[in-house]
Design an enzyme around this catalytic site. Structure first.
Site, PDB file in Angstrom:
ATOM      1  CG  ASP A  72      -7.504   4.111  -3.569  1.00 54.79           C
ATOM      2  OD1 ASP A  72      -8.735   4.140  -3.855  1.00 54.79           O
ATOM      3  OD2 ASP A  72      -6.722   3.311  -4.108  1.00 54.79           O
ATOM      4  CD  GLU A 130      -2.904  -1.040  -0.041  1.00 56.98           C
ATOM      5  OE1 GLU A 130      -2.984   0.013  -0.696  1.00 56.98           O
ATOM      6  OE2 GLU A 130      -3.517  -2.073  -0.360  1.00 56.98           O
ATOM      7  CE1 TYR A 148      -6.381   2.791   0.025  1.00 51.61           C
ATOM      8  CE2 TYR A 148      -4.022   2.930   0.463  1.00 51.61           C
ATOM      9  CZ  TYR A 148      -5.086   2.350  -0.187  1.00 51.61           C
ATOM     10  OH  TYR A 148      -4.876   1.306  -1.034  1.00 51.61           O
TER      11      TYR A 148
END
Ligand code: SF4
Length: 373
Positions: free
Chosen positions: A143, A44, A125
Site C-alpha cells: 500500500d 482494509e 493489496y
C-alpha cells in the site's frame, strides 16, 4: 561477501529489528484483535483513502450491524450505504457488498491470494492483507505506506506511483515477506510507514531500521519516494435543489455505477451558474421531478472536493405544496422519493448531500431532526 549474501543478511536484520519494534510499538486497533477474515477485509477496505481515527467508529458500528459476511450479503445495498454514509468513496461499499454476496454464495471464505482476487473489489493489496493476516499465508502486500518505506530502505530512484517503479516495490515486498507470521511482518511494515517513516517528515531518530536504511545513509530520505504528480481535480459548478413540502423533502437516488452510486441526495445539476441561472436551474430541476415550486431561496454556495473533482454547489431551497406525484427525469438518478425529515438518517447519503441539507435554515425539519454524519 556476494550480493545475494548481503541481501539475505539485510533481510534478516530488517526482520529481526522491525518485528521486535512492532511487538511493543504497535497500536491497539480493533481489527488487530483477531483473525476473522471478514473483519480484516472490512478494515482494509475502510482504511483505503481514510484515516485510522475516522475509520474506527465506522468499523465498530458496521460490524455491529453486519457481524458476518453472510449478514452483509443478505442486507439490502441501501442499508449498507446508510452505514457507510460520511466515509466517502462509496464504490468501496458497493464492491464490498457485491464481494460478500459472491463469498456467501460459495459458502467458504477464500484463503489464497489467487482465489481472493476472484472476489469483486479485492485487488492485490487487499488479497495480500487478508491472506497473510487472517490465514497466515506467505503473501506480500503493497500500500502507500509499504511502498514509501521500501523505496526509502532501498533508495529506489524510480517513480513508484505505477509502472516499473511499482513493479520493483512489489518484487521487493515479495522477496522480503516472512515465512514465519507473514501477517505480523506486513503489519509491521505498514505500521512503520504510518507512524515513523511518514510522508513529509520521516522520524529517522526513532526508526528501528535506521542503520539499514539506504536513503538515510545517503541523506535523501526527504526526497524519496519519487512520485509523479497526480492530476489536479477538475473544477465543477452545480446547482442543488432542496425541494420541501411541510414535513418532507425530495431526495433522488444516484444510479448504481456512477459517482455516489446508490446514495440519496437533493437533486443536482451541473452547469455554469450565476445567481439568476441558478434560480432557473432550480426550476428546471423541479420540473424534471414533476414538482412545481411556489418559492425559491438561495442558501449560498458550498464546496466539496473529491479526488478527481472540486465542486462548488449553489444550494437553492424551494417550497412546494406537494411532493405527491414524483417522476425521475434526470439520467444520473434511478429513483425519486418524498422523504420525511425524521427519516433522513435512514437513507445512505454522501457528505456532500449532508452539507447541502446543512445549508438550510435552522428551523427546518433537517436541523431539528436526528443528527446525521
Ligand atoms: S531511517 Fe528514516 S527514511 Fe529510513 S526507513 Fe527509517 S524513518 Fe524511513
Amino acid at each position: 561477501m556476494t550480493q545475494g549474501a548481503q541481501g539475505a543478511e539485510k533481510s534478516a536484520a530488517l526482520h529481526s529489528a522491525l518485528r521486535a519494534w512492532y511487538e511493543h510499538a504497535r497500536r491497539d486497533l480493533p481489527w488487530r484483535r483477531g483473525h476473522d477474515p471478514y473483519a480484516i477485509w472490512l478494515s482494509e477496505v475502510m482504511l483505503q483513502q481514510t484515516r485510522v481515527e475516522t475509520v474506527i467508529p465506522y468499523y465498530n458500528r458496521f460490524l455491529q450491524e453486519f457481524p458476518t459476511v453472510m449478514a452483509l450479503a443478505e442486507a439490502p445495498l441501501d442499508r449498507v450505504l446508510e452505514h457507510w454514509s460520511g466515509l466517502g468513496y462509496y464504490r468501496r461499499a458497493r464492491m464490498l457488498h457485491e464481494g460478500a454476496r459472491v463469498i456467501a454464495a460459495r459458502g467458504v471464505f477464500p484463503k489464497e491470494v489467487a482465489e481472493l482476487r476472484q472476489v469483486p473489489g479485492i485487488g492485490p493489496y487487499t488479497a495480500g492483507a487478508v491472506a497473510s493476516i487472517a490465514f497466515g499465508q506467505r503473501a506480500a502486500l503493497v500500500d502507500g505506506n509499504v511502498a514509501r518505506v521500501l523505496a526509502r530502505l532501498f533508495a529506489l530512484d524510480h517513480d513508484i506511483r505505477g509502472g516499473a517503479g511499482l513493479a520493483r516495490v512489489w518484487k521487493l515486498a515479495e522477496a522480503l515477506v516472512a515465512e514465519d507470521d507473514p501477517g505480523a511482518w506486513n503489519q509491521a511494515l505498514m505500521e512503520l510507514g504510518s507512524t515513523v517513516c511518514t510522508v513529509r517528515d520521516p522520524r529517522c531518530l526513532l526508526c528501528p531500521v535506521a542503520s539499514l536504511c539506504e536513503a538515510k545513509a545517503r541523506g535523501v530520505e526527504k526526497h524519496l519516494p519519487i512520485l509523479s504528480p497526480k492530476p489536479r481535480p477538475r473544477g465543477v459548478r452545480e446547482v442543488a435543489l432542496v425541494a420541501s413540502s411541510g414535513d418532507a423533502v425530495l431526495l433522488a437516488r444516484r444510479c448504481p455505477n456512477g459517482l455516489f452510486g446508490g446514495l440519496w441526495e437533493p437533486p443536482l445539476l451541473e452547469m455554469e451558474t450565476d445567481l439568476e441561472e441558478a434560480r432557473q436551474a432550480a426550476v428546471v430541476l423541479a420540473s424534471a421531478f414533476g414538482v412545481e415550486l411556489t418559492s425559491i431561496e438561495d442558501r449560498g454556495t458550498i464546496t466539496h472536493t473529491l479526488s478527481h473533482r472540486r465542486m462548488r454547489v449553489e444550494v437553492m431551497w424551494g417550497q412546494t405544496e406537494s411532493l405527491g406525484e414524483l417522476r425521475c427525469g434526470l439520467s444520473i438518478y434511478d429513483k425519486a422519493e418524498r422523504v420525511p425529515w425524521t427519516e433522513l438518517s435512514g437513507r445512505g447519503r454522501s457528505s456532500l448531500a449532508s452539507k447541502i441539507l446543512g445549508a438550510l435554515p435552522r428551523q427546518t425539519g433537517y436541523s431539528r431532526g436526528p443528527s446525521v454524519s
